[in-house]
Design a protein around this motif. Structure first.
Motif: not given
Length: 167
Positions: A35-42, A50-54, A58-59
């Protein structure tokens, strides 16, 4: 060179094997990492980001790493002296059927019993009583076959490979 002094300082090789006893956490970590990899790409593709989601992912990954570390048993193994290793081999002879060595035992010992006995004999820390050992590797053990193999392979390698100088 004083041989007696060298012998006083001699030590058998050791290895450590880390075994995560919470495989569910490993699977969760892999899922969150995906999910993290997808969120970073998005986030990289979006102007709004979408830094908040990333950051939340991360947390979560950091929390999972802490949980996995707290659930990891690190086993320290020490090679056996040669005579003790040979004694263990003698205690687990290869199976012979119709004058033919069982194919799994072609290394010269009963492969079904020797490896676990070797791992148990080589384990120096933590101190595991019979109940602990059975809880790890017994019929209802907490380790996967792959984890048991990792432990047994480390014990076998310690006892069967030479000690090479790194220079």
């Amino acid at each position: 060179m004083d041989v007696k002094e060298l012998l006083k300082g001699a030590r058998l090789p050791e290895a450590q094997v880390s075994l995560c006893l919470r495989a569910d956490l490993v699977a969760e970590y892999e899922r969150v990492q995906s999910e993290h990899t997808k969120a970073q790409k998005t986030a990289g593709d979006s102007l709004a980001g979408s830094g908040g989601a990333v950051q939340a992912l991360d947390d979560r990954l950091a929390a999972l790493r802490e949980e996995m570390a707290a659930s990891t048993l690190t086993v320290t193994l020490r090679a056996l002296p040669s005579h003790r290793y040979q004694q263990l081999l003698d205690e687990h002879p290869p199976r012979i059927v119709d004058d033919v060595v069982e194919p799994r035992d072609r290394l010269g010992f009963n492969a079904d019993t020797f490896f676990l006995a070797l791992a148990r004999a080589c384990t120096i820390a933590p101190v595991l009583d019979d109940e602990d050992w059975q809880a790890l590797v017994g019929e209802d053990g907490k380790l996967t076959d792959g984890q048991v193999s990792k432990l047994c392979n480390a014990a076998y390698t310690l006892n069967r490979t030479g000690v090479d100088l790194p220079f």
